[in-house]
Design a protein around this motif. Structure first.
Motif, short mmCIF file in Angstrom:
data_model
loop_
_atom_site.label_atom_id
_atom_site.label_comp_id
_atom_site.label_asym_id
_atom_site.label_seq_id
_atom_site.Cartn_x
_atom_site.Cartn_y
_atom_site.Cartn_z
N PHE A 1 -9.34 -7.59 0.35
CA PHE A 1 -8.37 -7.36 1.41
C PHE A 1 -7.18 -6.58 0.87
O PHE A 1 -6.96 -6.49 -0.35
CB PHE A 1 -7.88 -8.68 2.02
CG PHE A 1 -7.06 -9.55 1.10
CD1 PHE A 1 -5.72 -9.26 0.83
CD2 PHE A 1 -7.61 -10.66 0.50
CE1 PHE A 1 -4.96 -10.05 -0.01
CE2 PHE A 1 -6.85 -11.46 -0.35
CZ PHE A 1 -5.53 -11.15 -0.61
N ILE A 2 -6.40 -6.03 1.80
CA ILE A 2 -5.10 -5.44 1.47
C ILE A 2 -4.08 -6.01 2.45
O ILE A 2 -4.42 -6.44 3.55
CB ILE A 2 -5.10 -3.90 1.55
CG1 ILE A 2 -5.40 -3.43 2.99
CG2 ILE A 2 -6.07 -3.30 0.56
CD1 ILE A 2 -5.21 -1.93 3.20
N THR B 1 -0.75 -0.73 9.14
CA THR B 1 -2.20 -0.89 9.15
C THR B 1 -2.93 0.37 9.59
O THR B 1 -4.15 0.42 9.59
CB THR B 1 -2.60 -2.06 10.07
OG1 THR B 1 -2.08 -1.83 11.38
CG2 THR B 1 -2.06 -3.38 9.53
N THR C 1 -6.42 0.70 -4.00
CA THR C 1 -7.25 0.29 -2.86
C THR C 1 -8.53 1.12 -2.80
O THR C 1 -9.64 0.58 -2.68
CB THR C 1 -6.46 0.46 -1.55
OG1 THR C 1 -5.41 -0.52 -1.52
CG2 THR C 1 -7.34 0.27 -0.33
N SER D 1 -2.26 2.29 -2.62
CA SER D 1 -3.32 2.97 -1.89
C SER D 1 -4.37 3.56 -2.84
O SER D 1 -5.56 3.58 -2.53
CB SER D 1 -2.74 4.06 -0.98
OG SER D 1 -2.10 5.06 -1.73
N SER E 1 -0.63 -4.71 4.18
CA SER E 1 0.21 -3.53 4.40
C SER E 1 0.92 -3.66 5.73
O SER E 1 0.31 -4.00 6.76
CB SER E 1 -0.66 -2.27 4.40
OG SER E 1 0.09 -1.14 4.75
N LEU F 1 -3.86 3.34 8.27
CA LEU F 1 -4.00 4.02 6.99
C LEU F 1 -4.49 5.44 7.17
O LEU F 1 -5.19 5.76 8.15
CB LEU F 1 -4.97 3.25 6.10
CG LEU F 1 -4.64 1.77 5.84
CD1 LEU F 1 -5.75 1.12 5.03
CD2 LEU F 1 -3.30 1.63 5.14
N ASN G 1 -1.38 -7.47 8.01
CA ASN G 1 -0.02 -6.93 8.03
C ASN G 1 1.00 -7.97 7.62
O ASN G 1 2.21 -7.72 7.64
CB ASN G 1 0.32 -6.36 9.41
CG ASN G 1 0.31 -7.41 10.50
OD1 ASN G 1 0.17 -8.60 10.25
ND2 ASN G 1 0.46 -6.96 11.74
N ILE H 1 0.84 -1.20 0.00
CA ILE H 1 0.00 0.00 0.00
C ILE H 1 0.88 1.25 0.00
O ILE H 1 0.92 2.03 0.96
CB ILE H 1 -0.98 0.00 1.21
CG1 ILE H 1 -1.70 -1.35 1.27
CG2 ILE H 1 -2.01 1.12 1.07
CD1 ILE H 1 -2.50 -1.69 0.01
N LYS I 1 -10.76 -6.49 4.58
CA LYS I 1 -9.84 -7.00 5.60
C LYS I 1 -8.46 -6.38 5.40
O LYS I 1 -8.00 -6.21 4.26
CB LYS I 1 -9.76 -8.53 5.52
CG LYS I 1 -11.08 -9.22 5.79
CD LYS I 1 -10.99 -10.72 5.64
CE LYS I 1 -10.99 -11.17 4.18
NZ LYS I 1 -12.26 -10.91 3.48
N ILE I 2 -7.80 -6.06 6.52
CA ILE I 2 -6.47 -5.49 6.47
C ILE I 2 -5.49 -6.43 7.17
O ILE I 2 -5.62 -6.68 8.38
CB ILE I 2 -6.43 -4.09 7.14
CG1 ILE I 2 -7.44 -3.16 6.50
CG2 ILE I 2 -5.02 -3.50 7.06
CD1 ILE I 2 -7.54 -1.80 7.18
#
Length: 294
Positions: free
Chosen positions: A29-30, A35, A18, A15, A32, A37, A49, A10, A46-47
């Motif tokens: 989901f991403i 987290t 996203t 981003s 990163s 952001l 890490n 991200i 969903k995020i």
């Protein structure tokens, strides 16, 4: 047709993608490391890490990390995918690395591709992907899917195998000139405007926008008439010498001026805007300063 999207990395591009895919309800989901952001996402997104936390992979997985991080990401995906990538189309977004950089996962994933937007993403806005040209390096059978993905965010696709004499490095260099070097050029304009006593916010935007519009008009036309004005286009060596003298106490700005000046003289001569004699005068002036400064 709707499909699910996952994004690993991200940064600026990640981003932006996203936000775009979240707006159209496709983002699953991403991944990163950070987290926390600086923008909001739908509650369903969903995020993670860590790639190891992914349980179910999406229809399309974008990898938008830096080129020197791609290999590590692929190694981690290979370790944790557990056969779950069979239905996932994996796309990396490097400007010049080929789709074969994903070969490690070629037999694990549904397919692989390289998809790169010819755009800068330093500041996000709602229209940042509108009419953006994307180059795609993909298999023939995947072209319709690539068009579908890019169309979702209002872009247009150019397949590199359909572009005569496509050269990825030169394509990327072109983007550097169109974006990065413009930024540097305007920063010098801002610095020197301040040195002149003027407020850059009042003086620079209008002339910069007009110049960009003139240049874009030239790109779109068949006349190929370089819209260059100022002392170099006029062959005014005395004005250039005065400029150099006035910047003697401002080394950073003087370095920028003579480097851009030499490049401008080279282009003006190649475009037949100045004679060979004037070109050599400018070249001697700029190279003399460059030799002293560098």
């Amino acid at each position: 047709m709707s499909f699910s999207i996952g994004i690993i990395g991200i940064g600026k591009l990640g981003s932006a993608l996203t936000r775009e895919f979240d707006k159209v309800g496709m983002l699953d989901f991403i991944v990163s490391k950070n987290t926390d952001l600086d923008f909001e996402l739908s509650s369903k997104v969903k995020i993670f890490n860590n790639i190891a936390h992914i349980i179910k992979f999406p229809d399309v997985l974008f990898i938008t990390v830096r080129d020197n991080q791609l290999s590590d990401v692929l190694d981690t995906l290979l370790e944790y995918q557990n056969g779950n990538l069979n239905n996932t189309f994996i796309i990396h977004c490097s400007g010049f690395l080929p789709k074969e950089e994903l070969a490690l996962l070629d037999d694990k994933a549904k397919s692989i591709a390289r998809l790169h937007p010819y755009q800068t993403f330093f500041i996000y806005n709602n229209n940042i992907f509108e009419n953006v040209a994307w180059t795609a390096d993909c298999f023939e059978n995947d072209k319709s899917k690539i068009i579908e993905i890019v169309s979702t965010i209002n872009g247009k696709v150019f397949f590199i195998d359909e572009i005569e004499n496509f050269h990825s490095d030169k394509y990327h260099i072109s983007a550097v000139f169109a974006s990065n070097y413009q930024t540097v050029n305007l920063k010098y304009a801002e610095n020197i405007a301040r040195l002149s006593g003027n407020d850059p916010a009042e003086f620079i935007p209008k002339i910069a926008i007009t110049t960009t519009q003139n240049s874009i008009s030239e790109i779109k036309s068949t006349s190929q008439n370089l819209p260059l004005t100022g002392p170099i286009a006029r062959g005014d060596t005395q004005a250039v010498l005065r400029h150099i003298e006035s910047l003697k106490d401002n080394e950073l700005e003087l370095k920028g001026y003579v480097l851009f000046g030499l490049a401008s003289a080279e282009l003006a001569y190649s475009e037949k805007r100045i004679s060979i004699d004037i070109y050599y005068l400018f070249k001697r002036i700029f190279l003399s300063e460059i030799n002293q400064l560098f």
